[in-house]
Design a protein around this motif. Structure first.
Motif, PDB file in Angstrom:
ATOM      1  N   TYR A  23       0.824  -1.206   0.000  1.00 13.48           N
ATOM      2  CA  TYR A  23       0.000   0.000   0.000  1.00 13.48           C
ATOM      3  C   TYR A  23       0.865   1.266   0.000  1.00 13.48           C
ATOM      4  O   TYR A  23       0.573   2.230  -0.705  1.00 13.48           O
ATOM      5  CB  TYR A  23      -0.921  -0.003   1.218  1.00 13.48           C
ATOM      6  N   GLN A  26       2.017   2.402  -3.376  1.00  8.83           N
ATOM      7  CA  GLN A  26       1.033   3.169  -4.142  1.00  8.83           C
ATOM      8  C   GLN A  26       0.896   4.582  -3.582  1.00  8.83           C
ATOM      9  O   GLN A  26       0.712   5.544  -4.326  1.00  8.83           O
ATOM     10  CB  GLN A  26      -0.336   2.463  -4.100  1.00  8.83           C
ATOM     11  N   ALA A  27       1.003   4.719  -2.247  1.00 10.55           N
ATOM     12  CA  ALA A  27       0.930   6.053  -1.652  1.00 10.55           C
ATOM     13  C   ALA A  27       2.113   6.918  -2.093  1.00 10.55           C
ATOM     14  O   ALA A  27       1.966   8.106  -2.388  1.00 10.55           O
ATOM     15  CB  ALA A  27       0.878   5.935  -0.131  1.00 10.55           C
ATOM     16  N   ARG A  30       1.874   8.442  -5.574  1.00 16.33           N
ATOM     17  CA  ARG A  30       1.126   9.696  -5.760  1.00 16.33           C
ATOM     18  C   ARG A  30       2.070  10.877  -5.942  1.00 16.33           C
ATOM     19  O   ARG A  30       1.887  11.732  -6.807  1.00 16.33           O
ATOM     20  CB  ARG A  30       0.219   9.968  -4.550  1.00 16.33           C
ATOM     21  N   GLU A 118      -5.113   4.601   5.474  1.00 12.16           N
ATOM     22  CA  GLU A 118      -6.021   3.977   4.516  1.00 12.16           C
ATOM     23  C   GLU A 118      -7.415   3.954   5.122  1.00 12.16           C
ATOM     24  O   GLU A 118      -7.633   3.337   6.164  1.00 12.16           O
ATOM     25  CB  GLU A 118      -5.565   2.552   4.185  1.00 12.16           C
ATOM     26  N   LEU A 168      -6.624   8.539   3.014  1.00 14.23           N
ATOM     27  CA  LEU A 168      -6.297   7.966   1.715  1.00 14.23           C
ATOM     28  C   LEU A 168      -7.335   6.923   1.336  1.00 14.23           C
ATOM     29  O   LEU A 168      -7.908   6.255   2.223  1.00 14.23           O
ATOM     30  CB  LEU A 168      -4.910   7.305   1.744  1.00 14.23           C
ATOM     31  N   ARG A 171      -6.851   0.456  -0.859  1.00 17.52           N
ATOM     32  CA  ARG A 171      -5.756   0.083  -1.761  1.00 17.52           C
ATOM     33  C   ARG A 171      -6.197  -0.082  -3.208  1.00 17.52           C
ATOM     34  O   ARG A 171      -5.474   0.279  -4.136  1.00 17.52           O
ATOM     35  CB  ARG A 171      -5.085  -1.190  -1.254  1.00 17.52           C
ATOM     36  N   LEU A 174      -6.972   3.476  -4.531  1.00 17.67           N
ATOM     37  CA  LEU A 174      -5.744   4.244  -4.700  1.00 17.67           C
ATOM     38  C   LEU A 174      -5.011   3.812  -5.970  1.00 17.67           C
ATOM     39  O   LEU A 174      -4.513   4.645  -6.739  1.00 17.67           O
ATOM     40  CB  LEU A 174      -4.839   4.064  -3.482  1.00 17.67           C
ATOM     41  N   ARG A 177      -6.879   5.209  -8.952  1.00 15.30           N
ATOM     42  CA  ARG A 177      -6.661   6.643  -9.124  1.00 15.30           C
ATOM     43  C   ARG A 177      -5.279   6.924  -9.724  1.00 15.30           C
ATOM     44  O   ARG A 177      -5.130   7.827 -10.544  1.00 15.30           O
ATOM     45  CB  ARG A 177      -6.807   7.368  -7.779  1.00 15.30           C
ATOM     46  N   ASN A 178      -4.286   6.174  -9.281  1.00 18.26           N
ATOM     47  CA  ASN A 178      -2.948   6.370  -9.855  1.00 18.26           C
ATOM     48  C   ASN A 178      -2.945   6.065 -11.347  1.00 18.26           C
ATOM     49  O   ASN A 178      -2.314   6.777 -12.139  1.00 18.26           O
ATOM     50  CB  ASN A 178      -1.931   5.490  -9.132  1.00 18.26           C
TER      51      ASN A 178
END
Length: 943
Positions: A23, A26-27, A30, A118, A168, A171, A174, A177-178
């Motif tokens: 996770y 992925q954060a 951003r 998250e 956020l 997972r 997110l 969105r990425n």
């Protein structure tokens, strides 16, 4: 401002986190995507101090960091809302407090502390206040958090003012969105491309989390004094340069990626075989030697001149709108161009130099089409096998690769255009493109030596560089790399033995080109105890035989075994016909090579299929048979795929095969040899400029014993070895340098040519220029005799009598021409000769100044005092001023003094007022305020 990357982190043990939590990757992504979108993020560092460290810009173009955002990323499988208790139990605040304590002494460091969670934050007042930086506003809440952190209230209050909590998405959301951000950044990309790009970026984040980004971190960082361990965790725009290019210029990114791969393939035989070394692993950079044009002129100014031997070829070759690279067959032209292209692609992606981007193109591909279209078609054809994703468009080459940048067009094999008119038209086209004040294209044209008239259209000022053969140490280094790439154990020791074998066989000079080194190394590696071939023809014979035996072996990976497996279903007759073809393949390729020289072959597969001896068996479908033929041609070791067809890996291989085909028909062989030798038998009196040098290599194979030429091959050249035929003796000298005339049977012919050129160079009744050229050819035949003859001509004060009676440009001085030729052959004696010319009062002043300039170009320390001497010598006014101007960059004070002396010597003579005025302006240009005063004081010109 301090960079936290230089500070020791209180808790920097994030290596396990990469394995446990996807996770946070992925954060962190951003921030990377925001950086790619130009959203103000300067760089993202993973697992240093905190999970993620985002450096945000201050909004100016300076790139200063306005805010450091230290992020703790927390994720849970259960999607319960985050309460204060849950945040405290996650230990995110504990970690952030350690970071705060490590940083708070650095007062100039603006930073915030973020807990990224998250899922949603609870509606309870305590966690909401903490999320907004108000965690210390309540005494009860402050005490609770302080007790949990084991810190006093004052420290906790200061700490909490910097803390934020960011909600956020889960997972899956997110990640979606990425991906959506990538779609928005590059709407031109297909869904599959976005998936690949997302996976690539996520992998780079994971590498950063593990501290494994590299290996070019030193060249790609924005803070070079940050420790390596941190830099390997930091994603910067420089490290993502290829991703940015793909997002903004997908066609250019596609080209650069494929270009880098293609430039690494080795251009020489066996390069396409499995396990063969790449060009980068075996390439030994060659030196470039700046040579004079056909009339010996070099008109560049001292500020533009370079040392005679230059290692940095990429920077050198892109410096002028057009330049020429000259080398004999196998001299390394293709390798050099590929190395330049690879270097430009590397520099481009690294953003170290985005002034030029190289594109290599065969000269023949530039005929008959507008330049952008020809570049697009040729590049697409060449790069199709190197992961090129789409057909390159004309528009790519109609536009600059970047603002202010240009395309560096690397034209390979101008000599392979056999029609002189076509060569002229192509060079005229290149010259016209390059003549623009701000050209979109610059050109490097690589060619074998051609008749001077063919290149004259480019003008005298176009730089010409000769590829210098390997020195002994470079030869050993090249051999070691090639042998190592071939898998030979103890390659360094074997390379040493290889060079000693060359010495014993008197082949060292012959082996000093990349092609010869490559072929000889492969022969040596295949049979270490066997003697090496004695001539070039014998080398090619043994080498092509080695290629054929490798191809037609009967092991499981050999072409015969694979042929049986592929054609067995069509019956034994098909297999038998295929084996017959493999047995006859060398003769067939020879026949096709000869046909191709005449321009009669457009399809190699079609031409091979048309031969009676390899007619398609009735049982085999045409597509299957043609596929088999294409496979055989590709595995021959002689040919390589080129677009939809084939081409010889090297032009000399085609020449050898064509000559071998002719040798089987004595009458046709004799006719072809007579046709090619005809122009060499014509003496043009003074110079060999019109010699058809592009035919010399082919002639060499036709007369080489290795290709079964006439019984006494020396006979066909004996008529050329006379004093009146400088051109014919040049052909003999060229054959000697190519390795055709190494056998003892050729020694009488070489000696005849030596005597002929010695006689011509010493003949006082001959034209002076032809004497110098005869001495230069003599030096190619016998270095010691030739350099002695050149030195004699330099000192012959009668040689320039005609020049002194009717003075022209100093570059037409035959004594200076002899000195330049001597300089290329023996730098020490050549520099001494130029120094003597400087001090020779019998010479016209302009020649003496030019001799000093040649010394300057050669890096001789006598150039400065020689220029100072000439600035005050008894020579013409403008020659003295020219010497002073040349002296100025070396010694401004001496140049200013010389100009004052010059003006003083002519002050009272009204005939020289305009000259004095020019000298005064030169003083002003050099920053001497007295220059303007002198100009004002000089008498005004009479109307």
């Amino acid at each position: 401002m301090q960079d936290p990357g230089r500070l020791p982190a209180p808790d920097d043990t994030g290596s396990a986190t990469e394995e446990r939590f996807t996770y946070q990757a992925q954060a962190a992504l951003r921030g990377v995507l925001e950086m790619l979108a130009g959203g103000g993020v300067l760089h993202v560092t993973c697992e240093h101090f905190e999970d993620v460290l985002v450096a945000r810009a201050d909004g100016t173009v300076s790139g200063d960091v306005a805010l450091w955002d230290f992020q703790q990323i927390k994720s849970y499988e259960k999607q319960d809302s985050w309460t204060l208790s849950k945040v405290l139990r996650s230990k995110a605040l504990t970690s952030l407090l350690r970071t705060h304590r490590a940083l708070r002494e650095h007062r100039d460091l603006p930073y915030v502390l973020t807990v990224g969670v998250e899922g949603p934050v609870s509606s309870e007042a305590d966690v909401r206040a903490l999320a907004q930086g108000q965690g210390g506003d309540s005494t009860e809440r402050l005490g609770r958090i302080a007790r949990h952190l084991d810190a006093d209230a004052a420290e906790t209050a200061e700490f909490l003012r910097l803390v934020r909590i960011e909600e956020l998405p889960d997972r899956y959301e997110l990640e979606r969105r990425n991906r959506d951000v990538l779609f928005a950044l590059a709407p031109h990309l297909r869904a599959g491309d976005v998936e690949v790009l997302h996976a690539d970026l996520l992998n780079r984040v994971r590498l950063a989390m593990g501290g494994r980004l590299g290996p070019r971190w030193q060249a790609l960082v924005t803070q070079p004094d940050v420790p390596e361990a941190v830099l390997r965790k930091r994603l910067t725009p420089q490290k993502l340069r290829d991703v940015t290019l793909q997002l903004t210029r997908p066609d250019l990114a596609d080209y650069v990626r494929a270009s880098r791969l293609a430039a690494q393939t080795h251009p020489y035989p066996e390069a396409g075989q499995a396990g063969a070394p790449s060009l980068s692993s075996v390439y030994v950079p060659q030196r470039l030697h700046r040579v004079a044009s056909e009339n010996g002129r070099r008109r560049d100014s001292p500020a533009d001149q370079s040392p005679s031997d230059v290692a940095d070829a990429p920077a050198l070759l892109g410096r002028t709108p057009v330049c020429l690279v000259l080398a004999g067959p196998g001299g390394g032209k293709s390798s050099l161009l590929r190395a330049v292209q690879a270097d430009s692609a590397e520099r481009w992606l690294a953003r170290e130099d985005q002034q030029m981007l190289g594109v290599t193109v065969p000269a023949t591909a530039l005929l008959g089409s507008p330049l952008p279209r020809a570049l697009a078609a040729a590049a697409t054809t060449q790069l199709a096998a190197f992961a090129l994703q789409q057909t390159l468009s004309d528009e790519l080459f109609l536009n600059r690769p970047a603002p202010g940048a240009c395309w560096l067009v690397l034209v390979d094999g101008l000599d392979e255009i056999t029609d002189p008119d076509d060569r002229q038209n192509l060079l005229r086209t290149l010259a016209n493109f390059a003549a623009s004040p701000d050209p979109l294209y610059r050109f490097v044209v690589a060619t074998r030596p051609l008749p001077g008239k063919d290149l004259r259209i480019l003008g005298h000022d176009v730089p010409r560089y000769q590829l210098v053969p390997f020195s002994r140490s470079e030869l050993s280094s090249a051999a070691q790399r090639i042998l190592d790439g071939l898998g030979v154990p103890d390659s360094r020791e074997v390379a040493g033995r290889f060079v000693r074998v060359l010495d014993d066989a008197h082949l060292t000079g012959f082996a000093r080109t990349p092609l010869m080194t490559t072929m000889l190394c492969q022969l040596y590696a295949a049979h270490p105890g066997q003697s090496l071939p004695a001539t070039r023809g014998a080398l090619y014979a043994r080498f092509t035989d080695l290629l054929h035996r490798r191809m037609s072996g009967r092991d499981l990976s050999g072409v015969r075994s694979q042929t049986e497996a592929a054609l067995a279903r069509f019956g034994p007759a098909a297999v038998s016909r295929a084996h017959d073809l493999l047995d006859q393949l060398p003769d067939m390729i020879d026949s096709l090579a000869y046909g191709h020289r005449g321009g009669g072959i457009t399809s190699w597969v079609g031409a091979l299929a048309a031969l009676d001896s390899v007619r398609r068996p009735r049982a085999v479908p045409e597509d299957d048979w043609n596929g088999f033929l294409a496979s055989v041609l590709g595995r021959s070791g002689l040919l390589t795929r080129s677009g939809d067809g084939f081409a010889f890996l090297h032009q000399t291989l085609q020449e050898y095969c064509a000559a071998r085909h002719l040798a089987r028909t004595p009458l046709a062989h004799a006719r072809e040899l007579d046709r090619l030798l005809g122009p060499w038998e014509e003496d043009w009196g003074t110079t060999p400029w019109g010699a058809p040098l592009d035919t010399a290599s082919y002639i060499g194979f036709l007369i080489d014993p290795g290709t079964a030429p006439p019984t006494d091959p020396a006979t066909v050249l004996r008529a050329l070895a006379v004093p009146d035929n400088i051109r014919g003796c040049l052909l003999i000298a060229t054959q000697l340098s190519l390795g055709t005339l190494l056998a003892d049977t050729w020694k009488p012919l070489v000696q005849m040519a030596v005597q002929a050129m010695a006689t011509a160079s010493a003949d006082d009744d001959r034209d002076a220029t032809s004497r110098v050229w005869a001495a230069s050819v003599l030096a190619e035949l016998d270095l010691q005799e030739g350099t002695t003859a050149l030195e004699t001509l330099v000192d012959d004060q009668l040689l320039d009598e005609e020049f002194n009676d009717d003075p022209h440009s100093p570059d037409f001085s035959d004594r200076l021409l002899a000195a330049r030729s001597l300089l290329e052959l023996d730098p020490v004696r050549g520099r001494d000769a130029c120094h003597r010319l400087v001090h020779d009062s019998h010479l016209y002043g302009s020649v003496r100044v030019r001799a000093a300039e040649v010394l300057l170009t050669a890096g001789d320390e006598r150039a400065r005092p020689d220029l100072e001497y000439l600035a005050g010598a008894d020579i013409h006014f403008d020659d003295r001023q020219d010497a002073a101007n040349r002296l100025a960059p070396l010694d401004p004070e001496a140049a200013i003094h010389a100009l004052h002396t010059l003006i003083g010597d002519y002050w009272g003579d009204p005939d020289w007022l305009d000259w004095c005025r020019d000298a005064a302006q030169a003083l002003t240009y050099l920053g001497d305020p007295r220059g303007q005063q002198i100009t004002d004081d000089l008498p005004k010109p009479q109307p």
